[in-house]
Structures are given as C-alpha cells and as structure tokens.
Design a protein around this motif. Structure first.
Motif, PDB file in Angstrom:
ATOM      1  N   VAL A 168      30.857 -18.404  65.911  1.00  0.00           N
ATOM      2  CA  VAL A 168      30.482 -18.144  64.549  1.00  0.00           C
ATOM      3  C   VAL A 168      31.534 -17.246  63.919  1.00  0.00           C
ATOM      4  O   VAL A 168      32.129 -17.335  62.963  1.00  0.00           O
ATOM      5  CB  VAL A 168      29.176 -17.585  64.307  1.00  0.00           C
ATOM      6  CG1 VAL A 168      28.840 -17.234  62.963  1.00  0.00           C
ATOM      7  CG2 VAL A 168      28.125 -18.704  64.791  1.00  0.00           C
ATOM      8  N   TRP A 172      34.685 -17.079  60.797  1.00  0.00           N
ATOM      9  CA  TRP A 172      34.333 -16.268  59.442  1.00  0.00           C
ATOM     10  C   TRP A 172      35.797 -15.613  59.011  1.00  0.00           C
ATOM     11  O   TRP A 172      36.946 -15.447  59.989  1.00  0.00           O
ATOM     12  CB  TRP A 172      33.458 -15.047  59.724  1.00  0.00           C
ATOM     13  CG  TRP A 172      32.197 -15.427  59.891  1.00  0.00           C
ATOM     14  CD1 TRP A 172      31.647 -16.758  59.462  1.00  0.00           C
ATOM     15  CD2 TRP A 172      31.080 -14.843  60.160  1.00  0.00           C
ATOM     16  NE1 TRP A 172      30.118 -16.937  59.723  1.00  0.00           N
ATOM     17  CE2 TRP A 172      30.023 -15.410  60.015  1.00  0.00           C
ATOM     18  CE3 TRP A 172      30.812 -13.466  60.548  1.00  0.00           C
ATOM     19  CZ2 TRP A 172      28.532 -15.054  60.258  1.00  0.00           C
ATOM     20  CZ3 TRP A 172      29.521 -13.079  60.589  1.00  0.00           C
ATOM     21  CH2 TRP A 172      28.368 -13.806  60.438  1.00  0.00           C
ATOM     22  N   LEU A 228      23.821 -28.693  54.282  1.00  0.00           N
ATOM     23  CA  LEU A 228      24.952 -29.289  54.878  1.00  0.00           C
ATOM     24  C   LEU A 228      25.538 -30.587  54.327  1.00  0.00           C
ATOM     25  O   LEU A 228      26.504 -30.888  54.101  1.00  0.00           O
ATOM     26  CB  LEU A 228      24.691 -29.675  56.386  1.00  0.00           C
ATOM     27  CG  LEU A 228      24.618 -28.524  57.206  1.00  0.00           C
ATOM     28  CD1 LEU A 228      23.855 -28.732  58.672  1.00  0.00           C
ATOM     29  CD2 LEU A 228      25.748 -27.535  57.233  1.00  0.00           C
ATOM     30  N   TRP A 232      29.379 -30.165  52.257  1.00  0.00           N
ATOM     31  CA  TRP A 232      30.533 -30.613  52.953  1.00  0.00           C
ATOM     32  C   TRP A 232      31.673 -31.259  51.918  1.00  0.00           C
ATOM     33  O   TRP A 232      31.227 -32.129  51.134  1.00  0.00           O
ATOM     34  CB  TRP A 232      30.112 -31.591  53.932  1.00  0.00           C
ATOM     35  CG  TRP A 232      31.153 -32.281  54.686  1.00  0.00           C
ATOM     36  CD1 TRP A 232      32.149 -31.526  55.664  1.00  0.00           C
ATOM     37  CD2 TRP A 232      31.697 -33.389  54.686  1.00  0.00           C
ATOM     38  NE1 TRP A 232      33.029 -32.259  56.010  1.00  0.00           N
ATOM     39  CE2 TRP A 232      33.028 -33.602  55.487  1.00  0.00           C
ATOM     40  CE3 TRP A 232      31.470 -34.614  53.781  1.00  0.00           C
ATOM     41  CZ2 TRP A 232      33.473 -34.802  55.670  1.00  0.00           C
ATOM     42  CZ3 TRP A 232      32.127 -35.805  53.808  1.00  0.00           C
ATOM     43  CH2 TRP A 232      33.370 -35.832  54.696  1.00  0.00           C
ATOM     44  N   GLN A 242      31.057 -21.866  51.931  1.00  0.00           N
ATOM     45  CA  GLN A 242      32.265 -22.484  52.856  1.00  0.00           C
ATOM     46  C   GLN A 242      32.862 -21.660  53.847  1.00  0.00           C
ATOM     47  O   GLN A 242      33.067 -22.013  54.979  1.00  0.00           O
ATOM     48  CB  GLN A 242      33.162 -23.330  51.785  1.00  0.00           C
ATOM     49  CG  GLN A 242      32.761 -24.131  50.927  1.00  0.00           C
ATOM     50  CD  GLN A 242      32.023 -25.401  51.246  1.00  0.00           C
ATOM     51  OE1 GLN A 242      31.157 -25.272  52.292  1.00  0.00           O
ATOM     52  NE2 GLN A 242      32.427 -26.536  50.793  1.00  0.00           N
ATOM     53  N   TRP A 244      31.911 -18.644  55.030  1.00  0.00           N
ATOM     54  CA  TRP A 244      30.922 -18.191  55.866  1.00  0.00           C
ATOM     55  C   TRP A 244      29.940 -18.954  56.646  1.00  0.00           C
ATOM     56  O   TRP A 244      29.288 -18.390  57.677  1.00  0.00           O
ATOM     57  CB  TRP A 244      30.121 -16.758  55.190  1.00  0.00           C
ATOM     58  CG  TRP A 244      31.013 -15.781  54.667  1.00  0.00           C
ATOM     59  CD1 TRP A 244      31.630 -15.626  53.568  1.00  0.00           C
ATOM     60  CD2 TRP A 244      31.398 -14.677  55.440  1.00  0.00           C
ATOM     61  NE1 TRP A 244      32.306 -14.645  53.472  1.00  0.00           N
ATOM     62  CE2 TRP A 244      32.271 -13.936  54.672  1.00  0.00           C
ATOM     63  CE3 TRP A 244      31.368 -14.119  56.685  1.00  0.00           C
ATOM     64  CZ2 TRP A 244      33.104 -12.884  54.842  1.00  0.00           C
ATOM     65  CZ3 TRP A 244      31.860 -12.907  57.059  1.00  0.00           C
ATOM     66  CH2 TRP A 244      32.534 -12.322  56.220  1.00  0.00           C
ATOM     67  N   ALA A 245      29.706 -20.262  56.181  1.00  0.00           N
ATOM     68  CA  ALA A 245      28.896 -20.978  56.666  1.00  0.00           C
ATOM     69  C   ALA A 245      28.935 -22.350  56.392  1.00  0.00           C
ATOM     70  O   ALA A 245      28.231 -23.166  55.600  1.00  0.00           O
ATOM     71  CB  ALA A 245      27.226 -20.700  56.061  1.00  0.00           C
ATOM     72  N   GLY A 246      30.060 -22.961  56.843  1.00  0.00           N
ATOM     73  CA  GLY A 246      30.747 -24.159  56.568  1.00  0.00           C
ATOM     74  C   GLY A 246      29.875 -25.291  57.149  1.00  0.00           C
ATOM     75  O   GLY A 246      28.890 -24.909  57.961  1.00  0.00           O
ATOM     76  N   HIS A 248      30.239 -27.491  59.789  1.00  0.00           N
ATOM     77  CA  HIS A 248      31.049 -27.722  60.809  1.00  0.00           C
ATOM     78  C   HIS A 248      30.188 -27.295  62.039  1.00  0.00           C
ATOM     79  O   HIS A 248      29.204 -26.343  61.877  1.00  0.00           O
ATOM     80  CB  HIS A 248      32.435 -27.099  61.072  1.00  0.00           C
ATOM     81  CG  HIS A 248      32.125 -25.730  60.764  1.00  0.00           C
ATOM     82  ND1 HIS A 248      31.999 -24.686  61.582  1.00  0.00           N
ATOM     83  CD2 HIS A 248      32.605 -24.774  59.518  1.00  0.00           C
ATOM     84  CE1 HIS A 248      32.094 -23.425  60.970  1.00  0.00           C
ATOM     85  NE2 HIS A 248      32.447 -23.536  59.696  1.00  0.00           N
ATOM     86  N   TYR A 250      30.324 -25.062  64.173  1.00  0.00           N
ATOM     87  CA  TYR A 250      30.488 -23.620  64.736  1.00  0.00           C
ATOM     88  C   TYR A 250      29.807 -22.792  63.592  1.00  0.00           C
ATOM     89  O   TYR A 250      29.788 -21.589  63.658  1.00  0.00           O
ATOM     90  CB  TYR A 250      31.838 -23.047  65.048  1.00  0.00           C
ATOM     91  CG  TYR A 250      32.415 -23.655  66.327  1.00  0.00           C
ATOM     92  CD1 TYR A 250      31.916 -24.502  67.215  1.00  0.00           C
ATOM     93  CD2 TYR A 250      34.016 -23.808  66.345  1.00  0.00           C
ATOM     94  CE1 TYR A 250      32.793 -25.115  68.140  1.00  0.00           C
ATOM     95  CE2 TYR A 250      34.854 -24.380  67.066  1.00  0.00           C
ATOM     96  CZ  TYR A 250      34.029 -25.266  68.265  1.00  0.00           C
ATOM     97  OH  TYR A 250      34.471 -25.708  69.294  1.00  0.00           O
ATOM     98  N   SER A 251      29.262 -23.409  62.709  1.00  0.00           N
ATOM     99  CA  SER A 251      28.432 -22.758  61.457  1.00  0.00           C
ATOM    100  C   SER A 251      27.199 -22.228  61.771  1.00  0.00           C
ATOM    101  O   SER A 251      26.513 -22.561  62.641  1.00  0.00           O
ATOM    102  CB  SER A 251      28.292 -23.622  60.358  1.00  0.00           C
ATOM    103  OG  SER A 251      27.478 -23.133  59.458  1.00  0.00           O
ATOM    104  N   THR A 253      24.835 -22.020  60.012  1.00  0.00           N
ATOM    105  CA  THR A 253      23.847 -23.065  59.446  1.00  0.00           C
ATOM    106  C   THR A 253      23.485 -23.968  60.672  1.00  0.00           C
ATOM    107  O   THR A 253      22.402 -24.402  60.855  1.00  0.00           O
ATOM    108  CB  THR A 253      24.411 -23.730  58.490  1.00  0.00           C
ATOM    109  OG1 THR A 253      24.862 -22.710  57.495  1.00  0.00           O
ATOM    110  CG2 THR A 253      23.139 -24.667  57.768  1.00  0.00           C
TER     111      THR A 253
END
Length: 352
Positions: A168, A172, A228, A232, A242, A244-246, A248, A250-251, A253
């Motif tokens: 994560v 970032w 999500l 995307w 996008q 900090w919490a894209g 993908h 490894y997000s 989210t």
C-alpha cells in the motif's frame, strides 16, 4: 468437512472470479479507451473491477491452511510437499504458454534467453505470477509457523497489518516529486506484497462476524465494488483518489474489500451461518473436488480462453456483453472438466 467447507467455496469463487476477469478484461480496457460500445464497456468494467479481491483472497485462503500450526508437518516435510507441488507447475505452465505464444504470435519467439527473461518478470501470461507468489510464501512458511504457534491473534493481526502496509505504502505518492516509491515485480519478489494477505488469512480464520453486522459487511462489499468500477481509468475520478486508493491489487480499497469478502464468506458459510446449507455433505461432494482443482483451473483457463478467441470459436477478445457472459460459462466449464479429468492422470495431476 463442514468446519472448513467455506474455504472450498471461497477457493471456487476466487478461481471463477479470475476466469471472469480475464474473459472481460479486453472489453473493459477497450471501453475505457472509447474503442467499443459504451454499454459493453461499462458492463465489462462492472464484471471485472469488483473482483479485484480474488488474488488477495486466494492468498488469504492459502495462509488459512498452510499457516495452521496444528496441521504443520515440520519444515522438511512441508517444503518437500510444496516443492513437489509448485515447482513442476511453475516450469510446465510457463513452458506451455511459451510454446503456444511462440506458435501463434508472429515475432514473439526471440530465443530461449528472452523467453526465460519473460518468465522471470511475468510477461508470458498475465496470471502465472501467482505461482511464484505461492512458491515464495511457501519458502517463508517454516519461519512463520513457529512464531504463530507461540503467539496469539492480536500479534498476528498486528503483523498482518504491518506486512499489508508494504504494498500500500509503496504505491502512494511518497517519492520525490510525488511519485510512487514502487514495488519490484520479479519472480523472487512477488511474494512480498502478498505477505500481509497470507498472514491475514490465518489471523482472521475463525473470526465470526456477529449476524447483526453482516448487512454492514454486505454494504461495504457493494460500496467498494461500485467505487472501484467507477474510478478505474475514469478521468472524472479525483486525482487524490487515484493516487492514494487506486483501482489495483495493492490499493487500500482492495485490501478492505478482500478482508470484507473473506469475513463475509466465513460468516455465511460456516456451520450455523445463513448459507450453511451450501456446506452439506451432499453439496460438498461436488464443491470439494473443484476446490482442490483450483490451481489447475487457474493455470489452464487462460489457455482455453486464448484458443477460443484465437480460433474465433468464442468470438473476438473485445465482444458484446452477452458474448462475454456466454464465453465465461464455456471457459469455466471446459477448464473445470479438463482439470478434474487431468487430476485423475498420475503424471498430469502434479501440475493440476
């Protein structure tokens, strides 16, 4: 059987989620680039992005089983079993896809050296990196189990959260100029971003969410799935989201979604759960063999999909959404049958 039946179910849901992602992925990408019908593109997105939990949950399930001190046979025996199971699969499936792509993609083959390089960085097929993940985590397991045996759930959860923070934080915008620090993708490091999920699977095994909170979990899964899907490759999504919490693997989210799905499955399918009827012996006679064949289904399905789209039998890679659904059913069914039959053949069974 009943106590761990939810694990078999979760394995099956995860592997068919992988099949669905690969079935609709090309159409989702084309839709995001404005290269296909708007409805088809959004339906494909809605069938793809909410399933980003499948790989982390696969790893969680592996941790729930492999990290159990009560089932651990000792370092030597454990590693012998895992090496016999995983090394042939890594070698054979990479070889299968190298041969197929070399025969069907003009210019793909540039010699054994480059093919080996593609294997080590995951450029042969988009799913085979998972085999390296499981192999790497297996090699680490003899170091983890003794510690898990002498500690408790609080320590497990802290360690899992700490390990989960590595991927994560690595994506970032914390580097110079707001760039991500980055996670190295290679055969020998793929396990690192998934160590947190591996520990989480064991740390949360046996955690039963109270019935009064199940609706909250369902709403969390639904809300994160919608988020999500919407964000995307969407220019309308805010930059901070996008970054900090894209959308993908490894997000944060996706980490939250994966934990919610894991806990929800455990609560609903465990003995006494709302869906525990699905774990009866009569049902599990069908589900358990498929659950044990998920590694083979995972490895084989993409080849079935390639053959189907290359020959035109399953249509073009980018297709209308009804074709995508029909294609998913066909690929899932054909792959499952081939994997179950293959597991009856002694030599083939080792890679399925």
């Amino acid at each position: 059987m009943r106590g761990t039946a939810w694990i078999s179910w979760l394995r099956c849901l995860a592997v068919y989620g992988v099949v669905l992602i690969h079935t609709v992925g090309a159409t989702a990408t084309a839709g995001a680039q404005g290269e296909t019908d708007l409805v088809d593109g959004w339906v494909a997105r809605a069938l793809d992005l909410p399933l980003l939990w499948v790989v982390p949950v696969f790893v969680m399930v592996s941790g729930a089983l492999a990290l159990d001190p009560a089932r651990y046979p000792g370092a030597g025996e454990f590693l012998r079993r895992r090496v016999r199971r995983l090394v042939p699969a890594v070698v054979v499936w990479n070889l299968v896809y190298v041969v197929y792509l070399s025969l069907t993609r003009p210019g793909w083959w540039a010699g054994p050296g480059e093919a080996g390089q593609r294997v080590l960085v995951g450029e042969v097929a988009p799913h085979l990196y998972f085999l390296w993940i499981v192999l790497g985590l297996s090699l680490l397991t003899p170091l983890l189990v003794p510690w898990l045996a002498r500690t408790g759930r609080r320590a497990w959860l802290v360690a899992a959260a700490g390990a989960y923070s590595v991927p994560v934080l690595s994506l970032w915008p914390l580097g110079p100029g707001g760039e991500p620090v980055g996670v190295t993708h290679a055969a020998w490091t793929w396990w690192l971003p998934y160590l947190g999920a591996y520990l989480t699977g064991w740390a949360l095994r046996g955690v039963r969410v109270p019935d009064r909170l199940l609706l909250v979990l369902v709403l969390v899964v639904a809300a994160l799935s919608v988020l999500l899907t919407w964000q995307w490759s969407n220019p309308a999504a805010p930059t901070w989201l996008q970054d900090w919490a894209g959308a993908h693997y490894y997000s944060p989210t996706v980490a939250a979604l994966s934990v919610a799905v894991y806990l929800l499955a455990q609560a609903l399918l465990a003995p006494g759960g709302a869906l525990s009827v699905l774990t009866s012996d009569r049902v599990m006679v069908v589900v358990d063999p498929v659950g044990r064949a998920t590694l083979g289904i995972f490895a084989l399905h993409f080849l079935v999909l390639l053959v189907g789209t290359d020959t035109g039998v399953l249509g073009a890679p980018v297709a209308p959404w009804p074709v995508l659904l029909a294609r998913f059913v066909v690929v899932a069914a054909v792959t499952t049958v081939l994997a179950l039959l293959g597991r009856r053949v002694p030599g083939v069974r080792r890679v399925l």
